[in-house]
Design an enzyme around this catalytic site. Sequence first.
Site, mmCIF file in Angstrom:
data_model
loop_
_atom_site.group_PDB
_atom_site.id
_atom_site.type_symbol
_atom_site.label_atom_id
_atom_site.label_comp_id
_atom_site.label_asym_id
_atom_site.label_seq_id
_atom_site.Cartn_x
_atom_site.Cartn_y
_atom_site.Cartn_z
ATOM 1 N N GLY A 87 0.826 -1.214 0.000
ATOM 2 C CA GLY A 87 0.000 0.000 0.000
ATOM 3 C C GLY A 87 0.851 1.252 0.000
ATOM 4 O O GLY A 87 2.070 1.201 0.166
ATOM 5 N N GLY A 89 2.683 3.751 1.340
ATOM 6 C CA GLY A 89 3.266 4.026 2.651
ATOM 7 C C GLY A 89 3.914 5.393 2.701
ATOM 8 O O GLY A 89 4.169 5.939 3.771
ATOM 9 N N ARG A 90 4.234 5.940 1.547
ATOM 10 C CA ARG A 90 4.806 7.297 1.518
ATOM 11 C C ARG A 90 4.259 8.060 0.331
ATOM 12 O O ARG A 90 4.956 8.858 -0.294
ATOM 13 C CB ARG A 90 6.327 7.230 1.445
ATOM 14 C CG ARG A 90 6.770 6.441 0.288
ATOM 15 C CD ARG A 90 8.127 6.680 -0.203
ATOM 16 N NE ARG A 90 8.360 5.588 -1.143
ATOM 17 C CZ ARG A 90 9.491 5.346 -1.704
ATOM 18 N NH1 ARG A 90 10.508 6.100 -1.442
ATOM 19 N NH2 ARG A 90 9.604 4.345 -2.539
ATOM 20 N N LYS A 110 4.227 12.373 -3.196
ATOM 21 C CA LYS A 110 5.129 11.320 -2.698
ATOM 22 C C LYS A 110 6.023 11.925 -1.630
ATOM 23 O O LYS A 110 6.690 12.932 -1.885
ATOM 24 C CB LYS A 110 6.014 10.787 -3.834
ATOM 25 C CG LYS A 110 5.460 9.536 -4.487
ATOM 26 C CD LYS A 110 6.426 8.997 -5.524
ATOM 27 C CE LYS A 110 7.353 7.926 -4.968
ATOM 28 N NZ LYS A 110 8.161 7.309 -6.063
ATOM 29 N N ASP A 122 8.867 6.147 7.533
ATOM 30 C CA ASP A 122 8.469 7.483 8.004
ATOM 31 C C ASP A 122 7.554 8.205 7.012
ATOM 32 O O ASP A 122 7.111 9.323 7.284
ATOM 33 C CB ASP A 122 9.718 8.332 8.285
ATOM 34 C CG ASP A 122 10.610 8.476 7.062
ATOM 35 O OD1 ASP A 122 10.235 7.980 5.977
ATOM 36 O OD2 ASP A 122 11.692 9.083 7.186
ATOM 37 N N GLY A 123 7.318 7.582 5.854
ATOM 38 C CA GLY A 123 6.436 8.215 4.872
ATOM 39 C C GLY A 123 7.061 9.405 4.166
ATOM 40 O O GLY A 123 6.403 10.096 3.397
ATOM 41 N N ASP A 249 4.154 -4.743 -7.512
ATOM 42 C CA ASP A 249 3.551 -3.491 -7.020
ATOM 43 C C ASP A 249 4.070 -2.291 -7.806
ATOM 44 O O ASP A 249 3.559 -1.181 -7.640
ATOM 45 C CB ASP A 249 3.813 -3.302 -5.516
ATOM 46 C CG ASP A 249 5.287 -3.354 -5.175
ATOM 47 O OD1 ASP A 249 5.945 -4.346 -5.526
ATOM 48 O OD2 ASP A 249 5.792 -2.396 -4.564
ATOM 49 N N ASN A 250 5.082 -2.503 -8.650
ATOM 50 C CA ASN A 250 5.574 -1.432 -9.502
ATOM 51 C C ASN A 250 5.211 -1.690 -10.961
ATOM 52 O O ASN A 250 5.817 -1.114 -11.865
ATOM 53 C CB ASN A 250 7.093 -1.287 -9.361
ATOM 54 C CG ASN A 250 7.488 -0.804 -7.968
ATOM 55 O OD1 ASN A 250 6.694 -0.149 -7.289
ATOM 56 N ND2 ASN A 250 8.688 -1.130 -7.544
ATOM 57 N N ASP A 259 7.624 4.295 -10.691
ATOM 58 C CA ASP A 259 8.602 4.046 -9.641
ATOM 59 C C ASP A 259 10.032 4.100 -10.182
ATOM 60 O O ASP A 259 10.552 3.122 -10.706
ATOM 61 C CB ASP A 259 8.332 2.706 -8.940
ATOM 62 C CG ASP A 259 8.547 2.854 -7.452
ATOM 63 O OD1 ASP A 259 9.539 3.517 -7.098
ATOM 64 O OD2 ASP A 259 7.747 2.344 -6.664
HETATM 65 P P1 AMP Z 1 8.997 0.709 -3.403
HETATM 66 O O1 AMP Z 1 10.127 -0.193 -3.184
HETATM 67 O O2 AMP Z 1 9.394 2.136 -3.522
HETATM 68 O O3 AMP Z 1 8.130 0.289 -4.543
HETATM 69 O O4 AMP Z 1 8.092 0.636 -2.081
HETATM 70 C C1 AMP Z 1 7.623 -0.578 -1.594
HETATM 71 C C2 AMP Z 1 6.693 -0.374 -0.417
HETATM 72 O O5 AMP Z 1 7.379 0.265 0.667
HETATM 73 C C3 AMP Z 1 5.492 0.506 -0.700
HETATM 74 O O6 AMP Z 1 4.410 -0.012 0.030
HETATM 75 C C4 AMP Z 1 5.913 1.845 -0.176
HETATM 76 O O7 AMP Z 1 4.812 2.655 0.160
HETATM 77 C C5 AMP Z 1 6.707 1.449 1.059
HETATM 78 N N1 AMP Z 1 7.692 2.479 1.438
HETATM 79 C C6 AMP Z 1 8.837 2.764 0.822
HETATM 80 N N2 AMP Z 1 9.489 3.771 1.450
HETATM 81 C C7 AMP Z 1 8.741 4.129 2.500
HETATM 82 C C8 AMP Z 1 8.874 5.107 3.544
HETATM 83 N N3 AMP Z 1 9.921 5.936 3.612
HETATM 84 N N4 AMP Z 1 7.906 5.172 4.472
HETATM 85 C C9 AMP Z 1 6.842 4.355 4.408
HETATM 86 N N5 AMP Z 1 6.660 3.416 3.465
HETATM 87 C C10 AMP Z 1 7.593 3.303 2.516
HETATM 88 MG MG MG Z 2 6.593 1.163 -5.551
#
Ligand code: AMP
Ligand code: MG
Length: 486
Positions: A87, A89-90, A110, A122-123, A249-250, A259
């Site tokens: 989901g 998360g940031r 973002k 930390d989002g 998810d990407n 992404d």
């Molecule tokens: P990504 O690898 O960028 O595709 O992210 C994979 C998952 O990790 C997704 O659910 C993102 O929302 C979550 N995520 C990545 N970085 C952060 C962050 N700094 N804080 C919260 N969630 C994160």
């Molecule tokens: Mg992603």
Amino acid sequence: MPGIEFDNTYARLPDGFFARVSPASVPSPSLIKVNGPLATELGLDEAWLKTPAGLAMLSGNAVPTGAEPIAMAYAGHQFGGFSPQLGDGRAILLGELVGADGVRRDVQLKGAGQTPFSRNGDGKSPLGPVIREYLVSEAMAALGIPTTRALAAVATGEWVQREESQPGGVFTRVAQSHIRVGTFQFFAARGETESLRELADYVIARHYPDARQSENPARALLDGIIDRQACLIAKWMQVGFVHGVMNTDNTQIVGETIDFGPCAFMELFDARTVFSSIDHRGRYAWGKQPSIAHWNLARLAEALLPLLADDEDSALKQAEAALEGFSGAFNAQFVDGFRRKFGLAPSFATDPKGAESFVNLCFDVMAQQKVDFTLFFRHLTRVAGGASPEQLLALFDDPSAGQQWLEGWHAAGPKNVEAMRTVNPIFIPRNHRVEEAIQGALRGDYAPFERLDAVLARPFEEQPEHAEFENPAKAGEIVSHTFCGT
Ligand code: AMP
Ligand code: MG
């Protein structure tokens, strides 16, 4: 703050599809860049976006009238392992806008703070990834590759803790959709077939309206997504793009690149090129991207099984038949794209085996001779336009190997140099230049970022005043790994 005419269809879906959230406040935001042409496409006022009220929206400090901020739920396979709950998360979806072109697009912040899907994160986003995503996504758009877009970048004035502390940023992403293969997986993994059906209906209505007319709309939807992914991956490969983190998810369901974490462009040709510092096994190497996309689409087909037919056997047959379409669609796009890059006539592809071996021979020579992929096609275009082959041959360790290949190319028929100029970029976001822009931004100097962004906006045009941006990294400048920086 004026009302923005958001029209939020995703927020009308059932509760389990998303969580309502508020962006976090940041201490002292400053604007790095607003993308004027994109703002206009969206029907937004560029001048207003640059006012304090506009900046407040772009940094998450104020929610404009009409926005309904949500974090979307999704799951996903990451490097082959399944996470049932990922989901946003940031990332926070502010809402949808229908542009002057009638296309509905999501506007998302973002790095605007935590959501219920942040887990331990930390989002937030450090500034480096904001600058990278801005530059590379806009470069992709200028190269004619389907992609999410950059509406704006801001610095938040706060520090974000990673391995080292970094200035924070917020990136405003615009996409035709933020629905991913992982969104379907989220409901499939929970056995929530009604939600799965609702999601499929939503995606068909918004993105694949023709599928509704089909006898089997879910199958038509799957075929459509497979086709767009096949086309996208072929286009990536034609410019040497390595996505780096092709998790489900990407993998976005409209076929836009999404992404831009550890992505980068290949310089010396090598099908095994990887950049991501966490991709130790080369799972997402340049040459593996078609098979990984196929794997990701197989996960989508699996998730859609309950919708493909009433009984499992027929559903499996539908899924398999749809997936069989991938390689044909990919190969056709891949060979046709390289045909154009070589300047050859459409008749080149009438002998698919011959065409494929012509392309593969070229790859072999480039790999053996350590040739820069982009410069090869850039100088080949000049040769087709009547220039001497000197600069092209200088790319080869042994110019006589280049000369030999060139003879085969000359023998392959007349060349369409105009077509070559539209597909062989002169400027790509070379990794060391992106790094230079990031390092500048971290010092508060955005001039390298602005300059690179301007050069990359016209990738197919000669820009002799920026000739240094054509060149690969010198020995000391090579960036061998990039990191998501999450
Ligand atoms: P990504 O690898 O960028 O595709 O992210 C994979 C998952 O990790 C997704 O659910 C993102 O929302 C979550 N995520 C990545 N970085 C952060 C962050 N700094 N804080 C919260 N969630 C994160
Ligand atoms: Mg992603």
